[in-house]
Design a protein around this motif. Structure first.
Motif, PDB file in Angstrom:
ATOM      1  N   ASN A   6      -6.477 -48.089 -21.194  1.00  0.00           N
ATOM      2  CA  ASN A   6      -7.638 -49.037 -20.176  1.00  0.00           C
ATOM      3  C   ASN A   6      -8.849 -48.467 -20.705  1.00  0.00           C
ATOM      4  OD1 ASN A   6      -5.401 -50.533 -18.714  1.00  0.00           O
ATOM      5  ND2 ASN A   6      -5.114 -48.539 -17.938  1.00  0.00           N
ATOM      6  N   THR A   7      -9.099 -47.603 -21.304  1.00  0.00           N
ATOM      7  CA  THR A   7     -10.270 -46.888 -21.756  1.00  0.00           C
ATOM      8  C   THR A   7     -11.004 -47.486 -23.089  1.00  0.00           C
ATOM      9  OG1 THR A   7      -9.632 -44.777 -22.807  1.00  0.00           O
ATOM     10  CG2 THR A   7      -9.586 -45.046 -20.341  1.00  0.00           C
ATOM     11  N   ALA A   8     -12.135 -46.782 -23.246  1.00  0.00           N
ATOM     12  CA  ALA A   8     -12.743 -47.161 -24.559  1.00  0.00           C
ATOM     13  C   ALA A   8     -12.344 -46.191 -25.693  1.00  0.00           C
ATOM     14  CB  ALA A   8     -14.346 -46.976 -24.233  1.00  0.00           C
ATOM     15  N   HIS A   9     -11.690 -45.137 -25.191  1.00  0.00           N
ATOM     16  CA  HIS A   9     -11.117 -44.027 -26.106  1.00  0.00           C
ATOM     17  C   HIS A   9     -10.330 -44.521 -27.012  1.00  0.00           C
ATOM     18  CE1 HIS A   9     -13.325 -41.019 -24.063  1.00  0.00           C
ATOM     19  NE2 HIS A   9     -12.934 -41.336 -23.037  1.00  0.00           N
ATOM     20  N   THR A  10     -10.314 -44.492 -28.485  1.00  0.00           N
ATOM     21  CA  THR A  10      -9.396 -44.687 -29.480  1.00  0.00           C
ATOM     22  C   THR A  10      -8.989 -43.568 -30.366  1.00  0.00           C
ATOM     23  OG1 THR A  10     -10.362 -46.808 -29.576  1.00  0.00           O
ATOM     24  CG2 THR A  10      -9.048 -45.906 -31.534  1.00  0.00           C
ATOM     25  N   GLU A  11      -7.735 -42.995 -30.028  1.00  0.00           N
ATOM     26  CA  GLU A  11      -7.069 -42.192 -30.824  1.00  0.00           C
ATOM     27  C   GLU A  11      -6.223 -42.280 -32.061  1.00  0.00           C
ATOM     28  OE1 GLU A  11      -6.682 -38.381 -29.188  1.00  0.00           O
ATOM     29  OE2 GLU A  11      -8.073 -38.972 -27.541  1.00  0.00           O
ATOM     30  N   LEU A  12      -6.403 -41.746 -33.077  1.00  0.00           N
ATOM     31  CA  LEU A  12      -5.381 -42.320 -34.156  1.00  0.00           C
ATOM     32  C   LEU A  12      -4.816 -40.948 -35.012  1.00  0.00           C
ATOM     33  CD1 LEU A  12      -7.037 -41.650 -37.150  1.00  0.00           C
ATOM     34  CD2 LEU A  12      -8.319 -43.811 -36.110  1.00  0.00           C
ATOM     35  N   MET A  13      -3.839 -41.011 -35.671  1.00  0.00           N
ATOM     36  CA  MET A  13      -3.438 -39.756 -36.629  1.00  0.00           C
ATOM     37  C   MET A  13      -3.320 -40.566 -38.135  1.00  0.00           C
ATOM     38  SD  MET A  13       0.308 -38.092 -36.291  1.00  0.00           S
ATOM     39  CE  MET A  13      -0.087 -37.324 -34.862  1.00  0.00           C
ATOM     40  N   ALA A  14      -3.481 -39.958 -39.144  1.00  0.00           N
ATOM     41  CA  ALA A  14      -3.367 -40.106 -40.383  1.00  0.00           C
ATOM     42  C   ALA A  14      -2.665 -39.274 -41.268  1.00  0.00           C
ATOM     43  CB  ALA A  14      -4.398 -40.962 -40.846  1.00  0.00           C
ATOM     44  N   LEU A  15      -2.087 -39.595 -41.945  1.00  0.00           N
ATOM     45  CA  LEU A  15      -1.327 -38.581 -42.955  1.00  0.00           C
ATOM     46  C   LEU A  15      -1.880 -38.774 -44.403  1.00  0.00           C
ATOM     47  CD1 LEU A  15       0.882 -36.421 -43.807  1.00  0.00           C
ATOM     48  CD2 LEU A  15       2.304 -38.320 -44.268  1.00  0.00           C
ATOM     49  N   LEU A  16      -2.572 -38.111 -44.887  1.00  0.00           N
ATOM     50  CA  LEU A  16      -3.193 -38.139 -46.282  1.00  0.00           C
ATOM     51  C   LEU A  16      -2.405 -37.569 -47.377  1.00  0.00           C
ATOM     52  CD1 LEU A  16      -5.950 -37.844 -43.974  1.00  0.00           C
ATOM     53  CD2 LEU A  16      -7.042 -38.878 -46.130  1.00  0.00           C
ATOM     54  N   LYS A  17      -2.526 -37.824 -48.524  1.00  0.00           N
ATOM     55  CA  LYS A  17      -1.860 -37.230 -49.496  1.00  0.00           C
ATOM     56  C   LYS A  17      -2.700 -37.544 -50.715  1.00  0.00           C
ATOM     57  CE  LYS A  17       3.103 -37.881 -48.479  1.00  0.00           C
ATOM     58  NZ  LYS A  17       4.282 -38.245 -48.664  1.00  0.00           N
ATOM     59  N   PRO A  18      -2.619 -36.398 -51.779  1.00  0.00           N
ATOM     60  CA  PRO A  18      -3.576 -36.518 -52.834  1.00  0.00           C
ATOM     61  C   PRO A  18      -2.918 -37.667 -53.921  1.00  0.00           C
ATOM     62  CG  PRO A  18      -2.034 -34.470 -53.158  1.00  0.00           C
ATOM     63  CD  PRO A  18      -1.991 -35.219 -51.682  1.00  0.00           C
ATOM     64  N   SER A  19      -3.730 -38.146 -54.672  1.00  0.00           N
ATOM     65  CA  SER A  19      -3.296 -39.339 -55.563  1.00  0.00           C
ATOM     66  C   SER A  19      -2.239 -38.819 -56.374  1.00  0.00           C
ATOM     67  CB  SER A  19      -4.657 -39.852 -56.419  1.00  0.00           C
ATOM     68  OG  SER A  19      -5.278 -40.444 -55.525  1.00  0.00           O
ATOM     69  N   GLY A  20      -1.068 -39.623 -56.591  1.00  0.00           N
ATOM     70  CA  GLY A  20      -0.120 -39.292 -57.499  1.00  0.00           C
ATOM     71  C   GLY A  20       1.129 -38.611 -56.755  1.00  0.00           C
ATOM     72  N   ALA A  21       0.970 -38.136 -55.586  1.00  0.00           N
ATOM     73  CA  ALA A  21       2.003 -37.534 -54.837  1.00  0.00           C
ATOM     74  C   ALA A  21       2.881 -38.647 -54.140  1.00  0.00           C
ATOM     75  CB  ALA A  21       1.301 -36.735 -53.418  1.00  0.00           C
ATOM     76  N   THR A  22       4.222 -38.329 -54.480  1.00  0.00           N
ATOM     77  CA  THR A  22       5.151 -39.673 -54.040  1.00  0.00           C
ATOM     78  C   THR A  22       6.336 -38.892 -53.384  1.00  0.00           C
ATOM     79  OG1 THR A  22       6.404 -39.261 -56.173  1.00  0.00           O
ATOM     80  CG2 THR A  22       4.758 -40.943 -55.945  1.00  0.00           C
TER      81      THR A  22
END
Length: 449
Positions: free
Chosen positions: A430-446
């Motif tokens: 109900n608020t203006a706050h937006t929280e997120l999570m992201a997983l980042l990997k280096p290019s080529g990582a599988t």
């Protein structure tokens, strides 16, 4: 995204027009503000939804955007719902009660995607389902403001919209049921105190092991006030503290026991009255579990936990068998984190370091397998080049500000990092706050990070 711009030298922004504007809303930004792009400059309108025609009071004009507030909805969106709080038109919290949480999250996700595309060129994001919980009864920690200077008697509640004025509240539906049960008798008792002008604010905490009320006082309270407060504490079964100076606490009632909470099953973390804690217990536990799952941690891996606080992520990571280095900029929280590790029988290397100091960052561990960071709203700009040089297999970035997240991610994207997973977390419904999570990997990582 509302950007703040400075007027050119020698020029001042024009005065705000008293005439209301009739606007049609195109979309929502990531804070839930309606956006009218057909008007130039673009107008951000609080309380408006996409597709609506609204009479808008312009409250601020800048060179590249205006800000306004919907005063009348002439054509309503099917997404619009009735606000649940009687204080909606006065209180500055829970700004987005006029739209359901599922709809709001969908709009916020779209806005975040556009923001990332504009600032970092990242598109076709691998969105995962958002973390959602109850949109009410979730807030386990809150701060009430007190204003006893007015002629109409003391006001106790939350700040008004865009003002320092204190709004008297009768109820608050987002507080946990335990805190709501304390709220009414607490408000009545505080307003009746002879020394109410000595109270700066009141902190409420629904911890796993106690209900805690802490009053920040600027001078000694009369003996009769202390007696009334003790009676209240005993009646409501709360631990009552006075903060007589910064970080100096006096127990009035209840067991002299630190408050505690569980970020994950089997772990108990203690916190001080002013320590940071995620206010939404259910989403915090889901967030911690998701971070461990996304990082796919394995026993023996070296994990770097930045902005670690009292160990919210560090201790679950250590319990999973990893070797954790936790870094935090506040010494008191580092001390608390070390105590928490010891009390839970875990070994974590907690360090105090200014994570905005590029020279201090040179002392970070040379070899890490994976990184987790959970910075404040300012983000972690200075850290991005350092994290790239550390060459971890994966980075889990927890953000409470999509704007600084997008800025930071742009640096990693230029260096070849990609977003492997991303989702929103409804930590503050109900608020203006937006929280997120992201997983980042280096290019080529599988596969596994």
């Amino acid at each position: 995204m509302v950007q703040i711009y400075k007027a050119a030298k020698g020029r001042k922004p024009g005065p705000v027009s008293l005439a209301n504007q009739l606007l049609t809303i195109d979309e929502l930004d990531h804070a839930g503000m309606g956006v009218c792009r057909s008007h130039q400059p673009v107008v951000f309108v609080e309380g408006a939804l996409p597709g609506e025609q609204v009479e808008t009071r312009i409250i601020q004009k800048k060179s590249r955007h205006w800000q306004g507030q919907a005063v009348k909805v002439l054509q309503s969106s099917p997404e619009r719902i009735e606000a649940f709080c009687p204080h909606i038109n006065q209180c500055g919290g829970c700004q987005n009660q006029h739209i359901g949480q599922t709809d709001l999250l969908a709009h916020k996700q779209q806005a975040v995607a556009q923001l990332l595309s504009r600032q970092s060129g990242v598109s076709a994001l691998p969105w995962q389902p958002p973390l959602q919980g109850d949109d009410r009864h979730y807030r386990r920690k809150a701060r009430l403001a007190v204003d006893a200077q007015g002629k109409g008697g003391p006001s106790v509640g939350f700040r008004a919209k865009g003002s320092d004025k204190v709004v008297n509240i009768r109820q608050c539906a987002i507080l946990t049921p335990a805190l709501q049960s304390v709220l009414t008798p607490l408000l009545q008792a505080v307003k009746a105190l002879k020394g109410v002008r000595a109270i700066g604010h009141i902190s409420l905490l629904d911890a796993d092991n106690q209900l805690q009320v802490c009053l920040r006082v600027t001078r000694d309270l009369p003996a009769t006030d202390l007696a009334q407060l003790r009676s209240l504490a005993e009646k409501c079964k709360v631990s009552l503290l006075l903060e007589t100076a910064p970080e100096r606490f006096e127990y009035l009632s209840g067991e002299r026991l630190n408050a505690s909470y569980q970020p994950a099953t089997g772990l108990n973390l203690t916190i001080g009255p002013n320590d940071f804690i995620q206010v939404n217990s259910a989403i915090n536990q889901a967030m911690v579990a998701q971070a461990l799952e996304w990082l796919d941690v394995a026993p023996g891996e070296q994990i770097l936990d930045l902005f670690c606080g009292v160990g919210n992520f560090s201790l679950p990571l250590a319990k999973a068998g990893t070797k954790v280095v936790g870094i935090e900029g506040v010494q008191a929280m580092v001390t608390r984190a070390r105590d928490n590790a010891q009390n839970n029988g875990l070994a974590v290397d907690f360090r105090c370091m200014d994570l905005s100091d590029s020279q201090a960052l040179l002392s970070l561990p040379v070899k890490v397998d994976k990184v987790l960071l959970d910075p404040a709203r300012a983000g972690a700009l200075e850290l991005m080049p350092v994290l790239h040089k550390l060459k971890p297999g994966a980075i889990c970035y927890v953000s409470c500000n999509p704007a600084t997240f997008a800025r930071d991610i742009a640096i990693l994207a230029e260096k070849g990092w990609r977003i492997d997973k991303i989702n929103l977390m409804d930590m503050f419904p109900n608020t203006a706050h937006t929280e997120l999570m992201a997983l980042l990997k280096p290019s080529g990582a599988t596969g596994k990070a």
